[in-house]
Design an enzyme around this catalytic site. Structure first.
Site, mmCIF file in Angstrom:
data_model
loop_
_atom_site.group_PDB
_atom_site.id
_atom_site.type_symbol
_atom_site.label_atom_id
_atom_site.label_comp_id
_atom_site.label_asym_id
_atom_site.label_seq_id
_atom_site.Cartn_x
_atom_site.Cartn_y
_atom_site.Cartn_z
ATOM 1 C CG HIS A 267 -29.813 7.365 3.985
ATOM 2 N ND1 HIS A 267 -30.233 6.077 4.190
ATOM 3 C CD2 HIS A 267 -29.802 8.015 5.014
ATOM 4 C CE1 HIS A 267 -30.509 6.017 5.516
ATOM 5 N NE2 HIS A 267 -30.030 7.133 6.171
ATOM 6 C CD GLU A 268 -27.909 11.374 5.877
ATOM 7 O OE1 GLU A 268 -28.830 11.894 6.588
ATOM 8 O OE2 GLU A 268 -27.409 10.434 6.309
ATOM 9 C CG HIS A 271 -32.980 11.065 7.516
ATOM 10 N ND1 HIS A 271 -33.832 10.180 8.264
ATOM 11 C CD2 HIS A 271 -31.776 10.065 7.344
ATOM 12 C CE1 HIS A 271 -32.895 9.292 8.835
ATOM 13 N NE2 HIS A 271 -31.817 8.904 8.149
ATOM 14 C CD GLU A 297 -32.174 5.010 9.133
ATOM 15 O OE1 GLU A 297 -32.064 6.220 9.484
ATOM 16 O OE2 GLU A 297 -31.275 4.475 8.203
#
Ligand code: ZN
Length: 504
Positions: A267-268, A271, A297
């Site tokens: 997830h990170e 980003h 997001e």
């Protein structure tokens, strides 16, 4: 050099200086979160406060106002390049917004929210909403005052939404969230009745060092550039883009939950890919960041869910995970692992939610925020309204306010209008997913053989490199040929979960 050219050069130097302050604050903040000595924290907070104050003063200074006026003069503005025009617009937005709030009032509000965060922590600990209530009332009241100063169109809440997702409105959200809710509430209910996949094997003993080894391996596979970043550990994972050459991420390893760090890191990492691949032309300008919370997001969720929780992804990488954890996963077939990591469980806590029910947690918060700012819901009635909606949408009911209305820090910090970004991110990501599969007909095969770099490069070319040069709606229209549409997320979720849960 012409007058205009020297004016632009001076203005660019001014905004670059602001960006340098921002980068310094980013490094200090990262350091504070990743292991600065405890005794230095108070002093460090002061330094951060002072630098942030300086940034704020520069953004609202008379000198900024003068630059903006001169550069906005029609003849001058028409002669500016595309990037400079956009920088002027962006700085104008900030300038207007911040100049409208009296300095004293703003200072009071900063003090109020920092006190509120402390009180919220205690209140949550004690499951005691009445303790937090006066602070929340004051925060809502102050935001209403600010909206009065900023002005609003249609619904007061639109002004708050606009801070996180430019151009987004209540009218639009009601429409897309309405469609989503109509499909997802019955799907979640159907799943609740079905036999859940086993997940016990995800909660064996997974040594931290080995989890880290796999996290690093996957980040490399995604094309995260370690020469322009690093991975550290924090209690609450985050990504921070200091500049495209320095984008850091953090994760948290839980020894009894292999999925937590694994999906948190992906997830990170999503980003971070965004921030690492912003065009170098935008470095040192306010455009060198993601275009909105929702689009940002969408990238973390695209990598986490559409890629990282797909059958194809694990077709490729499960062998490596089994090699690292032979005792824990050696006897677990790939399909069982895939179903396990995609278990849907209507729960009370947003941050633990699966990719399907997550959207419902967000809609509940959105509906409550909207009513608070329309004046149709009072803060004192929040806990009851919260519990009613959890019962209706998710079929669960909090036993106390700690696992209900007090669970998120956002409202204590005054971040109203932020929550919708999470669900918007899910919708955008499914819409982008549809487009990339059309542009790249062998998308699934590529994921299944671990050929992820062309995917990163496609996203870079379509989304990442533009930073804030394009608005969220411009990006969506450019990439997908249409406006935001919830049906892609609905289709994706229905297809995926009817298969996993063997529903007809
Ligand atoms: Zn995120």
């Amino acid at each position: 050099m012409t007058d205009i050219a020297s004016l632009v050069k001076e203005f660019r130097e001014y905004v670059r200086k602001m960006k340098h302050y921002e980068e310094a604050v980013g490094v200090l903040y990262w350091d504070l979160r990743t292991g600065a000595p405890k005794k230095g924290a108070a002093g460090r907070a002061e330094v951060i406060g002072e630098l942030s104050g300086e940034m704020f003063r520069m953004a609202v200074s008379d000198r900024m106002g003068d630059y903006l006026d001169r550069l906005s003069e029609p003849h001058t503005f028409a002669g500016l390049g595309r990037i400079d025009r956009k920088i002027v617009e962006e700085c104008r937005r900030e300038y207007e917004r911040n100049r409208k709030i009296p300095a004293g009032k703003y200072q009071e509000y900063i003090v109020l929210t920092s006190q509120a965060e402390t009180v919220w922590e205690e209140a949550r600990e004690a499951a005691d909403f009445p303790r937090f209530r006066p602070y929340l009332e004051k925060i809502v009241e102050t935001n209403l005052e600010f909206i009065g100063l900023w002005g609003f169109e249609g619904h007061k809440y639109n002004t708050l939404l606009d801070m996180y997702e430019p151009d987004m409105t209540v009218a639009r959200l009601d429409q897309v969230f309405g469609e989503l809710k109509d499909k997802l509430v019955p799907l979640a209910a159907e799943i609740r009745e079905a036999e859940p996949p086993a997940t016990g094997f995800l909660h064996m003993n997974y040594p931290k060092e080995k989890q880290k080894e796999f996290s690093l391996y996957i980040l490399n596979q995604m094309g995260y550039d370690f020469a322009a970043g690093r991975l550290d550990e924090t209690v609450h994972p985050f990504a921070t883009g200091l500049n495209p050459g320095d984008v850091r991420i953090t994760t948290r390893y839980l020894p009894n939950d292999v999925g937590s760090a694994l999906f948190g890191t992906i997830h990170e990492g999503g980003h971070a890919l965004y921030e690492q691949n912003i065009s170098p032309e935008l470095a040192g300008t306010p455009l060198c960041t993601g275009t909105s919370m929702g689009i940002h997001e969408s990238q973390s969720r695209f990598w986490e869910n559409m890629i990282g929780r797909s059958r194809e992804f694990w077709h490729c990488y499960y062998g490596e995970l089994q090699r690292i954890f032979p005792a824990e996963l050696g006897g677990v077939p790939p399909e069982a692992f895939y179903r396990g990591i995609n278990r849907v469980e209507p729960s009370l806590i947003r941050i633990e939610a699966d990719e399907l029910t997550y959207n419902l947690h967000i809609m509940i918060r959105y509906e409550l925020e909207k009513e608070l700012f329309a004046g149709t819901l009072k803060v004192k009635d929040l806990p009851g309204a919260w519990n009613d909606k959890y019962r209706e949408y998710l079929g669960v009911e909090p036993e106390n306010d700690a696992e209900g209305v007090l669970q998120d820090v956002h409202w204590a910090g005054g971040s109203f209008g932020y929550f919708p970004s999470y669900a918007l991110g899910n919708m955008y990501s499914a819409q982008f997913w549809n487009s990339i599969r059309q542009a790249m007909p062998d998308f699934s095969e590529r994921v299944a053989r671990g050929d992820l770099l062309p995917i990163r490069d496609w996203l870079s070319g379509q989304i990442y490199r533009y930073g804030k040069l394009l608005t969220p709606s411009e990006i969506v229209r450019k990439v997908t040929g249409e406006d935001l549409t919830p049906s892609y997320l609905v289709d994706y979720l229905e297809r995926k979960y009817k298969d996993i849960y063997r529903l007809s």
